[in-house]
Design a protein around this motif. Structure first.
Motif, PDB file in Angstrom:
ATOM      1  N   VAL A  66      -5.355  -0.933   1.711  1.00  0.00           N
ATOM      2  CA  VAL A  66      -4.339  -1.395   0.757  1.00  0.00           C
ATOM      3  C   VAL A  66      -3.530  -2.531   1.369  1.00  0.00           C
ATOM      4  O   VAL A  66      -3.291  -2.580   2.582  1.00  0.00           O
ATOM      5  CB  VAL A  66      -3.387  -0.249   0.318  1.00  0.00           C
ATOM      6  N   ASP A  67      -3.133  -3.432   0.500  1.00  0.00           N
ATOM      7  CA  ASP A  67      -2.304  -4.550   0.919  1.00  0.00           C
ATOM      8  C   ASP A  67      -0.886  -4.056   1.227  1.00  0.00           C
ATOM      9  O   ASP A  67      -0.426  -3.061   0.651  1.00  0.00           O
ATOM     10  CB  ASP A  67      -2.258  -5.565  -0.226  1.00  0.00           C
ATOM     11  N   VAL A  68      -0.219  -4.746   2.146  1.00  0.00           N
ATOM     12  CA  VAL A  68       1.157  -4.358   2.501  1.00  0.00           C
ATOM     13  C   VAL A  68       2.030  -4.245   1.253  1.00  0.00           C
ATOM     14  O   VAL A  68       2.835  -3.320   1.129  1.00  0.00           O
ATOM     15  CB  VAL A  68       1.737  -5.364   3.523  1.00  0.00           C
ATOM     16  N   ASP A  69       1.860  -5.168   0.308  1.00  0.00           N
ATOM     17  CA  ASP A  69       2.713  -5.156  -0.886  1.00  0.00           C
ATOM     18  C   ASP A  69       2.448  -3.975  -1.811  1.00  0.00           C
ATOM     19  O   ASP A  69       3.262  -3.681  -2.685  1.00  0.00           O
ATOM     20  CB  ASP A  69       2.558  -6.472  -1.655  1.00  0.00           C
ATOM     21  N   GLU A  70       1.313  -3.320  -1.622  1.00  0.00           N
ATOM     22  CA  GLU A  70       1.013  -2.137  -2.444  1.00  0.00           C
ATOM     23  C   GLU A  70       1.662  -0.860  -1.896  1.00  0.00           C
ATOM     24  O   GLU A  70       1.589   0.191  -2.534  1.00  0.00           O
ATOM     25  CB  GLU A  70      -0.509  -1.904  -2.482  1.00  0.00           C
ATOM     26  N   ILE A  86      -3.454   0.687   5.740  1.00  0.00           N
ATOM     27  CA  ILE A  86      -2.752  -0.551   5.371  1.00  0.00           C
ATOM     28  C   ILE A  86      -3.371  -1.751   6.089  1.00  0.00           C
ATOM     29  O   ILE A  86      -3.691  -1.672   7.271  1.00  0.00           O
ATOM     30  CB  ILE A  86      -1.247  -0.450   5.710  1.00  0.00           C
ATOM     31  N   ASP A  87      -3.528  -2.850   5.344  1.00  0.00           N
ATOM     32  CA  ASP A  87      -4.114  -4.075   5.891  1.00  0.00           C
ATOM     33  C   ASP A  87      -3.052  -4.817   6.709  1.00  0.00           C
ATOM     34  O   ASP A  87      -2.434  -5.769   6.230  1.00  0.00           O
ATOM     35  CB  ASP A  87      -4.622  -4.944   4.724  1.00  0.00           C
ATOM     36  N   ALA A  88      -2.866  -4.356   7.961  1.00  0.00           N
ATOM     37  CA  ALA A  88      -1.811  -4.904   8.816  1.00  0.00           C
ATOM     38  C   ALA A  88      -2.033  -4.391  10.233  1.00  0.00           C
ATOM     39  O   ALA A  88      -2.919  -3.574  10.465  1.00  0.00           O
ATOM     40  CB  ALA A  88      -0.440  -4.451   8.311  1.00  0.00           C
ATOM     41  N   LYS A 144       6.600  -3.608   5.801  1.00  0.00           N
ATOM     42  CA  LYS A 144       6.703  -4.943   5.186  1.00  0.00           C
ATOM     43  C   LYS A 144       7.501  -5.903   6.061  1.00  0.00           C
ATOM     44  O   LYS A 144       7.196  -7.079   6.160  1.00  0.00           O
ATOM     45  CB  LYS A 144       7.355  -4.838   3.803  1.00  0.00           C
ATOM     46  N   ARG A 184       0.959  -8.871   8.553  1.00  0.00           N
ATOM     47  CA  ARG A 184       0.199  -8.656   7.323  1.00  0.00           C
ATOM     48  C   ARG A 184      -1.225  -9.180   7.428  1.00  0.00           C
ATOM     49  O   ARG A 184      -1.468 -10.213   8.047  1.00  0.00           O
ATOM     50  CB  ARG A 184       0.893  -9.368   6.155  1.00  0.00           C
ATOM     51  N   GLY A 185      -2.135  -8.485   6.774  1.00  0.00           N
ATOM     52  CA  GLY A 185      -3.486  -9.003   6.570  1.00  0.00           C
ATOM     53  C   GLY A 185      -4.389  -8.959   7.791  1.00  0.00           C
ATOM     54  O   GLY A 185      -5.455  -9.616   7.792  1.00  0.00           O
ATOM     55  N   THR A 209      -8.148  -7.815   7.116  1.00  0.00           N
ATOM     56  CA  THR A 209      -8.986  -8.799   6.428  1.00  0.00           C
ATOM     57  C   THR A 209      -9.217 -10.028   7.309  1.00  0.00           C
ATOM     58  O   THR A 209     -10.281 -10.642   7.246  1.00  0.00           O
ATOM     59  CB  THR A 209      -8.394  -9.191   5.052  1.00  0.00           C
TER      60      THR A 209
END
Lengths: 354, 354
Positions: B47-51, B123-125, B198, B203-204, B207
Motif C-alpha cells: 500500500v502507498d503511504v497515502d493509503e 507499506i511502500d516505504a 507519512k 516514501r516509495g 517500488t
C-alpha cells in the motif's frame, strides 16, 4: 515473623558475605544500601518459609554483574523496584513476597531494599545457601523452575525483559546485557509460588547470616577467636592460615576471575595454599592437593577480626584464614554437581566433599 | 494498493540490495525467504503511504546482525512473527501494517515474510532510503520516535523486550543480545502511527527497489549497460570502474568491518579506489581523494551484470563499478549528519554531497 531494622543489618551483611565465599558483593555497600532503605521506609518483616502461603507469588531481587564494578558503580536509583514491577506486570499478578537469590554481602541486602521500598515481606531463605557466579546455578533450576520471565534494569532507566528456552540462555543473554550496562544491573527472576519456595529454596539463610555475623562480632569483641566462632556456626573446618603473597585478578566477560596464593603461618608455616575464583572462590589447593572445591563453601576470613574478605578486597599482605564448609546436600547430588560442580568451572578433578 | 507475488520478488530483492550499499543482507537469501512465504500464504498487499490511516499501528520487522553470518545462519522459524507479536502484546493494540526499516537484500524482504505470515499490508516505504549499520540511524530517530519498546527473537525460541532511555541504548543492548544469539536475530521496533509514517519514513522505497531491479535485469537482457541503467534510476553518478585487488574483512562486535581496493580499468586505468565498510559502504576514496561518503549511497555493482555486490560477496578479481547516489535530503541536515554522517563513523573529513 520478626521485624528487621537498620541496626540488624551490620551483622547480617557480615554473615552474608561469609556465605558469599568471596562473591555476592561487598558487605559494606550492601549494608549501607539496606540501612538507608530501612531508615527511609521503616522495618522489613522477615517471615519464615513455613509462614508463606502455598499460592504466594514470590519474586526474588538481586544485582547481577562483576563485584569489582559494583563497588564503584553503586545501585543508585529505582532500578530494583523497576525490575520487580516489570516482572509483576508481565505476570499479571501482585507480588506478595521477595527473597534473596544467593547469600552475599550485596545480594542478601538487595532484597531488604526491595522489601522496604515496596512494603513486601522478605522470606528467610535463599536459592543457593551460598553465592555462585552464574544465574542458572540455583537450586530451583534443579527443580525445573524457569529463571525467566526475567527483568533487567539499569540505573539510567534502561529495562529488559527476557524469556529464554532454558536457564543457561537466561544467563548468557542477561550477562551480555549487564556487561553493556556497565557490568552491573538490577534483576528480578525465578518467580516462584510459596509451595515452590518450600520445596526448592534453602531455608533460614537470613537468620544463619545473622548468627554468623553476630558470632564473629562477639568473638572479636571478647578477644576470642572470631574465625573459630564462624567455623562453628558453618559446621566447617579451618583449612589454612596464612598471608596473601600473590593475587591475580581480571574482569572479563562480566565476571571477576583470578587466583591468589597464601604463604602459611603458625601450624601452616612452610606450606602454601592457592585458591581460584570466578566471582566466588572455586577451589583451594594446599601444596597442590585439593582440600575443597565447589559446590562446597570456601570462605576467606581476616585472621584477626574474622571479617569476610571478598574477591575484590584480596590484597598483598592480608593475614587470612580459609574455612571450608559443606554446601546444601542437594548440590552434592549428580544433578547438583552437573549444575555447579568442579567440571562446570573447567576442573577435571572429581568432587571430594568437605 | 497492488498485490505482490513471489514472481515480483527477484527484481525487488536486486534493487533493494543496490540501495543496501553493501549491507542490508544478501538478496538471494532475502528473495528465497520472501518467495517461500508468498508461495505458502499468497500475495502481499503493498500500500502507498497515502493509503495508510493516520491512526494505523505500523510495526516494522527486520533482521539485525552481521550479514556474513546471516548468509549461513538463515532465519528458519517463527522468529519474525514472534518478534512482531511480542511487541503487539506489549502495546496492547492490534498491528495494522508492517514496513521495512531499511533498504537491503534481506531487510526489504523480511517485511514481506512477516506481512505474508500475518496477513498484514506492507507499506511502500522504509526508514532510511538505504541501509545503515546501527539501528538508531533511522529518519524516525530525527523525528524523536523511540526505537523501543523493541522485541528481539532468535530461532531457538529466546525472546527479549527492550525499553531504553534513547535509541542509541537500544542499539547497544540489542547488538549485544544479537551477538550472543549468534550474530543474527529478528527484531521488531519503532512502532509508528500512520501519521508518523507519512512524516518520517521515506516514501516509495519498495517500488524504487522494483524499478531498480527491473532496469538492471532488462539492460542486462538487452545487452545495454546495466550499471548505467541503475545509475539513471538512482539519479547517481558512476565514480569508478575497476577490479577488486584487495579485501580485508572481519566480524567483530556484531558487525562486518573492513575495506577493499579496486584497480582501475578503462578510463580509470592507472588509478585506484578504496572503500571502507561497516556492514554498509561508508566512504570511497579515488587516489586518496574522497569522492563519496555516508550518508550518501555508495553502491558496488558487477560491471557485466549490474548485480549488486554486498560486503560479504566482495572477492579478489571481481570487476565492479562503483556508483554514488544522493541520500534522502533529511540526512543532509545538521541533525541528519550528526546521526549518520562521516564523523559518526570515525572520519574527520567534512561531508561533501554527491
Amino acid at each position: 515473623m520478626r521485624e528487621i531494622t537498620a541496626a540488624d543489618m551490620k551483622d547480617m551483611a557480615r554473615g552474608a558475605a561469609v556465605l558469599g565465599t568471596g562473591g555476592g558483593g561487598d558487605p559494606y555497600v550492601g549494608r549501607l544500601l539496606a540501612q538507608q532503605a530501612l531508615d527511609r521506609h521503616g522495618p522489613v518483616r522477615l517471615v519464615d518459609v513455613d509462614e508463606v502461603p502455598d499460592d504466594a507469588l514470590v519474586v526474588p531481587t538481586a544485582f547481577m554483574g562483576a563485584p569489582t564494578v559494583m563497588l564503584e558503580k553503586l545501585p543508585a536509583g529505582d532500578e530494583m523496584t523497576r525490575a520487580l514491577r516489570a516482572l509483576e506486570k508481565l505476570l499479571g499478578r501482585t507480588v506478595t513476597h521477595t527473597v534473596s537469590i544467593e547469600a552475599g554481602g550485596l545480594n542478601s541486602m538487595i532484597p531488604f531494599v526491595a522489601a522496604a521500598e515496596l512494603g513486601l515481606p522478605l522470606i528467610d531463605a535463599d536459592g543457593m545457601g551460598r553465592a555462585f557466579p552464574e544465574l542458572q546455578m540455583l537450586l530451583p533450576t534443579l527443580g525445573g523452575i524457569p529463571a525467566t520471565p526475567m527483568a533487567v534494569a539499569d540505573e539510567r532507566g534502561n529495562d529488559l525483559i527476557l524469556r529464554t528456552v532454558d536457564n543457561g540462555w537466561a544467563e548468557r543473554l542477561a550477562r551480555s546485557a549487564t556487561v553493556e550496562m556497565g557490568c552491573s544491573a538490577a534483576v528480578s527472576l525465578y518467580a516462584l509460588t510459596g509451595a515452590q519456595v518450600k520445596e526448592f529454596m534453602v531455608r533460614g539463610t537470613m537468620t544463619l547470616c545473622e548468627r554468623l555475623g553476630t558470632a564473629i562480632r562477639e568473638a572479636s569483641r571478647n578477644h576470642t577467636d572470631p574465625v573459630a566462632a564462624a567455623t562453628d556456626v558453618l559446621a566447617g573446618r579451618r583449612i589454612f592460615t596464612g598471608k596473601l603473597v600473590d593475587v591475580r585478578r581480571g574482569t572479563a566477560g562480566g565476571f571477576v576471575r583470578g587466583d591468589a596464593v597464601l604463604e602459611g603461618l603458625a601450624e601452616d608455616a612452610g606450606h602454601t595454599l592457592e585458591f581460584a575464583f570466578q566471582n566466588e572462590n572455586l577451589v583451594a589447593r594446599r601444596d597442590g592437593e585439593i582440600l575443597a572445591s565447589v559446590p562446597d563453601l570456601i570462605c576467606v576470613l581476616d585472621s584477626d577480626t574474622g571479617e569476610p574478605v571478598t574477591t575484590e578486597a584480596l590484597r598483598y599482605g592480608l593475614r587470612v584464614s580459609v574455612v571450608a564448609a559443606p554446601c546444601d546436600p542437594r548440590w552434592r547430588t549428580p544433578e547438583g554437581l552437573a549444575l555447579a560442580g568442579p567440571g562446570v568451572f573447567g576442573y577435571d578433578h572429581p568432587y571430594v566433599p568437605v
